[in-house]
Each structure stands twice: as C-alpha cells, then as structure tokens.
Design an enzyme around this catalytic site. Structure first.
Site, mmCIF file in Angstrom:
data_model
loop_
_atom_site.group_PDB
_atom_site.id
_atom_site.type_symbol
_atom_site.label_atom_id
_atom_site.label_comp_id
_atom_site.label_asym_id
_atom_site.label_seq_id
_atom_site.Cartn_x
_atom_site.Cartn_y
_atom_site.Cartn_z
ATOM 1 N N THR A 1 -6.513 -4.345 -6.257
ATOM 2 C CA THR A 1 -6.182 -4.574 -4.850
ATOM 3 C C THR A 1 -7.225 -3.969 -3.916
ATOM 4 O O THR A 1 -7.517 -4.524 -2.855
ATOM 5 C CB THR A 1 -4.789 -3.971 -4.575
ATOM 6 O OG1 THR A 1 -3.852 -4.590 -5.459
ATOM 7 C CG2 THR A 1 -4.360 -4.213 -3.143
ATOM 8 N N HIS B 1 -6.214 0.700 9.828
ATOM 9 C CA HIS B 1 -5.141 0.342 10.766
ATOM 10 C C HIS B 1 -4.808 1.493 11.712
ATOM 11 O O HIS B 1 -4.864 2.666 11.321
ATOM 12 C CB HIS B 1 -3.883 -0.062 9.983
ATOM 13 C CG HIS B 1 -4.019 -1.391 9.302
ATOM 14 N ND1 HIS B 1 -3.979 -2.578 10.002
ATOM 15 C CD2 HIS B 1 -4.223 -1.716 8.009
ATOM 16 C CE1 HIS B 1 -4.135 -3.581 9.146
ATOM 17 N NE2 HIS B 1 -4.296 -3.081 7.926
ATOM 18 N N ILE C 1 1.815 0.743 -2.900
ATOM 19 C CA ILE C 1 0.793 0.957 -1.866
ATOM 20 C C ILE C 1 0.190 -0.385 -1.466
ATOM 21 O O ILE C 1 -0.819 -0.828 -2.007
ATOM 22 C CB ILE C 1 -0.302 1.940 -2.353
ATOM 23 C CG1 ILE C 1 0.333 3.198 -2.951
ATOM 24 C CG2 ILE C 1 -1.222 2.292 -1.196
ATOM 25 C CD1 ILE C 1 1.199 4.021 -2.024
#
Lengths: 511, 424
Positions: free
Chosen positions: A59, A68, A363
């Site tokens: 990922t 973010h 996660i």
C-alpha cells in the site's frame, strides 16, 4: 518460476543466523518502517520481516502521497489524533531524514450550493481535530488560487497545512535510518504463522518462508508489531480472539506527465463520501499530476490490477472538481489497496488477550501522514513492556541519494570531476545519472530490482516508463550486485525481466 | 564556453546526414552530440535488411546503412561527441546555447550559430495506452525488446503477444520467432496496420502469425511475470465489444503502438510544436519557429523509411549552412500549407516565398486507407495538380513536390491546400 536466491541475506544488516529478537515487526511498509526507526532509538534488538523483495512494496507504494491536514477524520478517532500529530511532526522529520515534502495546501471543492453545510461540517470537524489555518473561501478567491478549478465550483475549504510527499522516499528513509541504527531487515521473508511460545517470559514464534522458495525459517520475538497492511487481520486473528476484519479497498490512479504537473498547484479534493475522500487531483512532490483514487472493495488482497471500469470512472470523476485535465498526458495508471478495518478506525495498541502483540492495523488513509505518530505510540508501548532505555549512539539523521539536479552547474561539474558516473545520464526522461543508480544499489538496504531502483532514483518513472533506461539499469545491477542479468527482476521473485539468452547456433550452423 | 558554427543534437541517421550535408555546403565547424556510446542511433539495433533501397540502390541492414554515413562523417573529419546528453537548449538571434553533460567535461555549454534538432523519437509506453490490468514483468515496448535481443543477446520472452502493428512490432514478431519464441498474435486497434505492407508480408504472413485488425488488449494478468492477456474486438468507437474476448496465455507482451518525436529540448527552447506530428512546426527550409534552429528526421515527424530521413536531413544541413553563411533567417514564410480531407498534417507547414530551391517537397500521412484516390493540390482555391494513387495507407508517408517557379508565378498566394479526393 523458482529463481535462485536473491541477495537480501548478503546485506550487512540482514543476518541469516540471528533468529531471536526482542521485537519483530511484520511488514516493511511506511508504518512498519516508521515503527522500526522509532524503536531503533532504544537498546532493543529489532527485526523487520517483509515478504516483498524490497521495503515499500504494498500500500505504501500506491497511494495519493498526501500529507493530510486532518479535517476529514471523525473527532476522537485514532485517525484524527495521529493525522494531526503526524502532520505536525513532518517538517522536522523530513528535514532529519531528507524526505522531499512540499506544503502546497489543499482545497475541498464544493460544486453545489446545497452542499455548503457539508463543507461547513468539514471545517468544524477540522477545528475540533485541532487543524489550524482552515477557512472557507468563495468562488472568486478560489478561481484566483486555482484557475483550473471546475466551472461549477461554488466555494471550497482551504487547508494550508496539507502537503505532498514522496511515499517511497519516506518509507525507504525510515528503513535506511532504522538499518543504520541496528534494525535487521529480512526482505523476501513471508510470515506464514504466529503462535505464542509456552516458555516462561512469553513471546512468539514466527514461522516464515523465503519468498519464491519453500525454505522455512523460524524467528522468535518477545514482542510482535503487526504492520502487515491488508494482511494484518490474519496475524491478529492467529493470536487474539478479538478478531479484526480487514477489507482491501482498491484505489485506481492516473499519473500524468510533468508537462501537466502545474495544472493545479494545490491538492484538489471533492467532498468526501462514506467510501473515502473521493477522487483528488494533485501535483506530486516531483512535479507530475496525480489523479485518483477510485474506491471499490475487492476480495483478493493481491488485486492491484486496474480495471476498465475503474479507469473510466476516474476519467469521469476528476472533471467534477478540475476542468480541462490533459488526460492524453497519462504516463501510467496503477492501483493500490487500502487496508480498511470494518470498525473504520486505525487499530493501534497491544491486543488485550495477546500480551506483547501490538497492532498497527487498519492503516488506510491518512496512514502515510500518521505513520510517525503511530510509530511514536507503538514505540512507547514497547518501551513500557520491555523497560527499554534510549541508546546514546542513536543516529537521527539520514541522507538520501545525492540529487545532482539540486546542485548548481558549477557544483555539479565539480561532482562529476570527482565522480564521473554523475556525468552519465541513464534515464533520459527524469535525467537520472549513473551515479544516482549506483548509490541506490550500493547503500544499505540497496536496490536489487528495476522497481527498487525506480523507487529510489526515479529512473524509469518518466514519460517513456523505462523503455530507454531499463537495459542500462539492468547492466548496472548485474555489474554492481553482482548478479547474472537473467536473474534481474522487475519486483522480486517470479518477475524476471528476461527468459534467458537465445540459443547459440552451433559451428555447423545447426542449433 | 565553447563556440561552434553548427551543433547537431543526435547522431542517428538524421544527425549524421545533416552533418555531411552541412559540411558539403561549406561549414567546417560542426559538432554532433550523441548520447549513446556510438553513432548510428536506433539503426544499430535494426539488424534486419531493407534499408537504403532509395539512397544506395541496394538492401542494407540498419548498422550497414548507419555505417555508410558514419564513414562519410569520418571522411569529412566531423566531430561526434559521444556519451554526451544535451540537457537544455536556448534559442537566440545571435547564438543558441546548448547545455550538455558527460563524464569527461561535466556540464558544459556551447554557443552555436545554428542548431539542427535530430533527436529522433521514442515509443509510446503502456501507461499512455490505458490498458487495464496488473503491472507484471514481461511487458516491453517493441524497441526495448529489439535492443535486448539484437544488441545485448538476451531473450525477453518465450510466448509472445504483440499489441500494435507498427513497423518495430512487425519486425519483432519475426525476430522473436527466429530466436525460438512463439508469437501467437499481433493485435491492432485500428482497422488498418500502422506499418509497411512489406513488413506485414515478410514478418507476419511468411511466418503464419495472425494479424487481428480492430482488436486491442483489454486485460493484463500476472502478479510477478505476465501470464495472460485478453484481446477483444474494438468497436467503431474504439471500445471493446462485449463477448468478443479471447484470452491468450503468454509471458510477454510487446507494444508497438506509435512513436512520439522526442521534443523535450524543443519545448524547453520555446519552439512551436505541431499538435498532430508532435514535432516542431517548420518552414520549407526545415527551420523551426526559432531562428537558426532546424529539425529533421523522426524528431520532426515519424518517417516510414530511413531513406527519407536522410533526404530530409540533407536538406536541413544545407539550409543550416546557408543560414550560417548568410546569417539570415529564412523563417517567417507566409504561404501556409493546409492539410485537408484525409491529409493529417504536412511537413513543412508553410513555405517561404523567397526560398531558392527549385522544388519544395511536402511530406504527409493520410488518416485511413484510400484506394484509387487522388492527391489534389490547390493554390488558394485553384486546382494545380492531381495525382492518382492506387493505395494510400496511414503507415506509409506520401509526398507532393511543388515547383518553386509555379509558386513564384502566384505572387498573392496565401495557402497551398493538399487534399485526398475520391475518383470522379
């Protein structure tokens, strides 16, 4: 196809015979590597077990690469807490570890008057989460900031603290620094099963297999950190009756040429939905334009394939927030899997019925941003459990691969005089020199595959997508590792680039 | 800082022929900059024959064809700086600045009176085709596979599917077969091949390799190495027709889906680019929108035969020499050439009325297959010539030769239009 053993065991910090560790981390994604780096501050023996041939193979290599701001997660959630904390840690961390970071700011674009309340709610949530600098801007200001925003845009939430990072560089930086501080990395090492040992003092036995072979190996550890991404539920459920259920939520992306990289200068979000933050349009820290992700749950946790429907959906969706995107400039598309735990939040902490088993599970986004904060929390738990002390000789600083492009012409010429390999350009699209590729191969946890070289140097990541440089990079890998050119893989076991050498004609002309 | 009269960027067929021509037209101070370790460019990996029929009247292999020009440059003592990458080009009326890098000199700059762009082209990668699926090992552009097989002596695959029927793909279908691989199919999205007719005959038909027109790859399978692709019929809108899918187990997918002129330097210099050819817009002297910067070969537009590259490059060399001697730009042509009705583009895009050559060669490609159609030329709205062609195909270049005297006889001429017209 069974390949000859690769080379991870030959790396100095990958010791074959040392099978007992204080702490074993499963997974060398950004979470596992951040945790490894944080734990390397302490006087514990730590190993990282990774089934891929390199760190950053799951990922962590296929996501939006966004730092973010933290307005999206539900107040009170671990996601909110770690996101805001991780964001705040990032400047100092990127400085220490030489990770490219740009605080370019983000805009959540609202395209319908009736959606204003949802945007206001997002603002409130951000304020509650402790995000600073948030404000709602009206269309006029929005257009001044981002002329390419959709004609339907009414207003937007502006988050100046949002940023863009290189997720490869971040993961690799954590890993290299952890390695420099004594953490052992075992790549090509897949964990098959875990169980608690019956010996006094507890601990776990970890059965592993060398990826692409049937060679098994047992590790033992007092503490296990479960940072296994989409597979974290499997390991948790082997030792804890409090089961997790992680769904792979696929996200497909387009990456556009650098000529399209300035189409927007901030990260442009759409209003979030239940499935995630929606399709974003953002410049990358290296100057490309990134569009994505879609969101669709898949059963197969290996399903990193893109789909016709996904790519079509992206094409349709990105136009909602940004107009005139030059989609003809797409240089590649890819998909990543988010590890979505059904509770919707990160699972970080010691399992209540499995002493010494610490989860860093579920996660998904904002996982990249949260990684350092998650690492801080996990390390604190491990420190308490094992009464760890800080090492006096911890090295906090890591230098990345020397980037000649950041030098002045004079500095660069001086560098080439000392090291002529920086004068030979291997990747024409990204203008990457032989010197950079050699550095990527020679440094600790060095690259052993074309993709590993690509993630470290960007060679092959440009508009020709390695058509030009791959034969040259293969030559360098073969020479430096050293390895037979036929052993070189794209991304580890089973992915050999070549199928051999052509049959040589005999002297009499017969084959 | 070094100074040279003429810098040629790229030592492939275009750059070599341009250098020879410039030298023969009186320019002595020429340097060719080549990024590879030897001159010849992509010809060095094109070990098949069929080169040079027009130029030398005999069939040569790529390396042999290149060698003819390498010998010509050597005989003229033209410098070719190898292993050197040009990083930046800046235009200017007095001199152009070329910034380059190599192991020996580090980063250095050259001031040149004129520059010829001869950087060639690159292949369109998979990513640009938006084929869904996984991203395993075993997917190569045809040219990369050609390099591996022909230059490195390595085998990129055993069970091969080829997408795209460009010439390199066709050539590689034969090459891989000769090297012991099995090529099961060549799929082409368009209803016609992008390659030369002779390559379809010699590389596919002669080996029994099927060519599936109006077909494309719709899925790629395999997590580590490629294990299969799915090929489906493409409808009139280019989208796959449901139910027409066939799955081909394979370990290798070669892509031959178009070539893109390599104009990063050109764009960086602010030179105008034609959106169709993706090469610079040039006048009949092959001068770009930047004075004293000329272009030829595949960086200008993708050619079908290297012989035409050589001819075009010779013209560029001659014109650059004239520019250097006269110091005057021939740019700013006023007669536009309009490609219409089946003509996708023309090179050049406009004509300077004060040119000195007796003829102007206009090269172009058509947008689909035409049988028994006519190439019609108009001066403004007046028809001036018609030439009937039995077959015209997108894979092959067409040309029209304009007579400079006729152009001069029409002093108020605004545009020349080239159209494909149906038989009357």
């Amino acid at each position: 196809m069974i390949l000859p053993p690769l080379f991870s065991f030959r790396i100095s910090c990958e010791k074959e015979n040392h099978t007992m560790y204080d702490i074993a981390i499963i997974g060398a994604g950004v979470t596992g590597c951040a945790i490894a780096r944080e734990l390397s501050r302490y006087d514990a023996s730590v190993c990282v077990l990774e089934r891929g041939e390199d760190v950053c193979c799951g990922t962590s290599k296929a996501n939006s690469a966004i730092l973010h701001a933290g307005f999206d997660a539900a107040p009170g959630s671990l996601k909110a807490e770690f996101n805001v904390r991780g964001n705040a840690m990032m400047d100092a961390l990127c400085e220490e570890l030489d990770i490219p970071l740009k605080r370019n700011g983000a805009l959540v674009v609202c395209t319908k008057e009736e959606d204003r309340p949802a945007l206001a709610q997002l603002l409130d949530r951000g304020v509650t989460n402790g995000v600073s600098g948030l404000r709602i801007i009206e269309r006029n200001e929005l257009i001044r900031m981002e002329p390419s925003v959709s004609d339907d845009a009414v207003c937007a939430l502006y988050a100046p603290g949002s940023g863009i990072v290189c997720p490869f560089e971040m993961t690799i930086a954590f890993a290299e620094n952890a390695c420099a501080n004594g953490v052992s990395f075992f790549r090509d090492t897949e964990v098959l099963s875990l169980h608690r040992t019956t010996e006094a003092g507890g601990g776990y036995e970890i059965r592993t297999v060398r990826t692409g072979t049937e060679t098994e190996h047992i590790f033992t550890a007092k503490i296990i950190v479960n940072a296994a991404g989409v597979y974290a539920d499997r390991f948790n459920n082997q030792v804890s009756s409090r089961h997790l259920h992680i769904t792979a939520r696929r996200g497909e992306y387009f990456l556009l040429d650098k000529t399209a990289g300035s189409h927007v200068s901030r990260t442009i979000f759409q209003l979030p939905s239940a499935m995630g933050k929606g399709v974003l349009v953002t410049p990358t820290v290296h100057g490309n334009l990134l569009i994505g992700p879609t969101a669709g749950d898949v059963e197969d946790k290996e399903a990193v394939n893109t789909t016709q429907s996904g790519l079509s959906a992206l094409t349709a969706s990105c136009a909602r927030s940004v107009k005139d995107i030059p989609l003809r400039q797409v240089i590649t598309s890819f998909a990543g899997l988010r590890a979505h735990e059904e509770g919707g939040d990160f699972i970080v902490g010691e399992a209540s019925d499995a002493p010494g088993f610490i989860n860093a599970a579920g996660i998904e986004s904002p996982g990249l941003t949260s990684a350092p904060a998650i690492a801080e929390r996990v390390a604190a738990i491990a420190k308490d459990l094992l009464s760890l002390r800080e090492k006096a000789d911890f090295i906090p600083v890591r230098r990345g691969i020397l980037r000649p492009q950041t030098l002045t012409m004079e500095e660069r010429s001086a560098l080439i005089r000392r090291h002529p390999e920086y004068g030979a350009i291997v990747c024409r699209c990204e203008m990457i020199s032989e010197g950079e590729i050699l550095d990527a191969i020679r440094r600790p946890l060095g690259a052993r595959s074309l993709d590993a070289v690509k993630r470290r140097t960007r060679a092959g990541m440009g508009r020709c997508q390695s058509g030009f440089c791959s034969p040259r990079t293969m030559e360098l890998l073969a020479r430096e590792v050293p390895m037979a050119v036929t052993e070189i893989t794209k991304s580890g076991a089973g992915s050999a680039i070549l199928t051999g050498v052509p049959p040589k004609p005999q002297k009499d002309g017969k084959e | 800082m070094k100074n040279h009269d003429l810098v040629i960027i790229g030592g492939g067929p275009a750059g070599l022929a341009a250098a020879v021509s410039a030298k023969d037209h009186g320019i002595d101070d020429i340097v060719i900059i080549e990024r590879d370790k030897e001159p010849g460019g992509i010809l060095n990996q094109c070990i098949h024959n069929g080169f040079g029929l027009h130029t030398f009247g005999e069939e040569l292999t790529g390396p042999e064809y290149a060698d003819r020009f390498i010998c010509q440059t050597a005989a003229r003592k033209i410098t070719c700086q190898l292993n050197t990458m040009v990083m930046d080009l800046k235009a200017g009326p007095d001199f152009k600045t070329v910034t380059a890098i190599n192991r020996k000199d580090g980063i250095f700059q050259i001031h040149a009176k004129a520059v010829i762009l001869a950087m060639g082209c690159r292949e369109r990668p998979r990513g640009a085709l938006n084929i869904p699926g996984t991203r395993p090992a075993g997917i190569f552009s045809a040219g990369t596979a050609q390099r591996l097989v022909n230059m490195e002596g390595l085998m990129p695959g055993r069970e091969v599917v080829i997408l795209g029927s460009g010439d390199i793909g066709l050539i590689m279908a034969r090459r891989m077969t000769l090297e012991g691989a099995h090529v099961s199919v060549v799929a082409e999205l368009q209803p016609y091949s992008g390659g030369l007719k002779r390559n379809i005959v010699q590389c596919l038909n002669d080996f029994g390799i099927p060519l599936k027109l109006s077909h494309t790859v719709t899925d790629i399978e395999g997590t580590d190495r490629l294990c299969a692709v799915t090929i489906a019929q493409a409808g009139p809108d280019g989208r796959p027709v449901p139910g027409s899918e066939t799955r081909y187990p394979c370990d290798t997918l070669l892509l031959s889906c178009g070539l893109i002129p390599e104009n990063e330097l050109t764009r960086g210099a602010g030179i105008r680019i034609d959106p169709v050819t993706q090469g610079p817009v040039v006048s009949d002297s092959l001068e770009t929108s930047a004075e004293g910067i000329f272009a030829c070969g595949n960086v200008l537009h993708v050619h079908d035969l290297v012989d035409y590259v050589s001819l075009e490059a010779a013209a560029a060399g001659k014109n650059a020499a004239r520019y250097i001697r006269g110091g005057r730009s021939a740019a700013g042509g006023t007669i536009a050439i309009r490609p219409e009705n089946g003509v996708r583009y023309t090179v050049p895009a406009f004509i300077s009325p004060d040119g000195t050559d007796e003829t102007v060669t206009v090269r172009f490609r058509v947008d689909r297959i035409y049988r028994n159609h006519t190439i019609a030329v108009y001066f403004d709205n007046t028809p001036v010539s018609r030439r009937k062609r039995p077959v015209m195909a997108p894979g092959e270049m067409e040309q029209v030769i304009l007579d400079r005297k006729k152009l001069a006889a029409s002093p108020d001429l605004h545009s020349v239009t080239i159209r494909i017209e149906a038989p009357a």
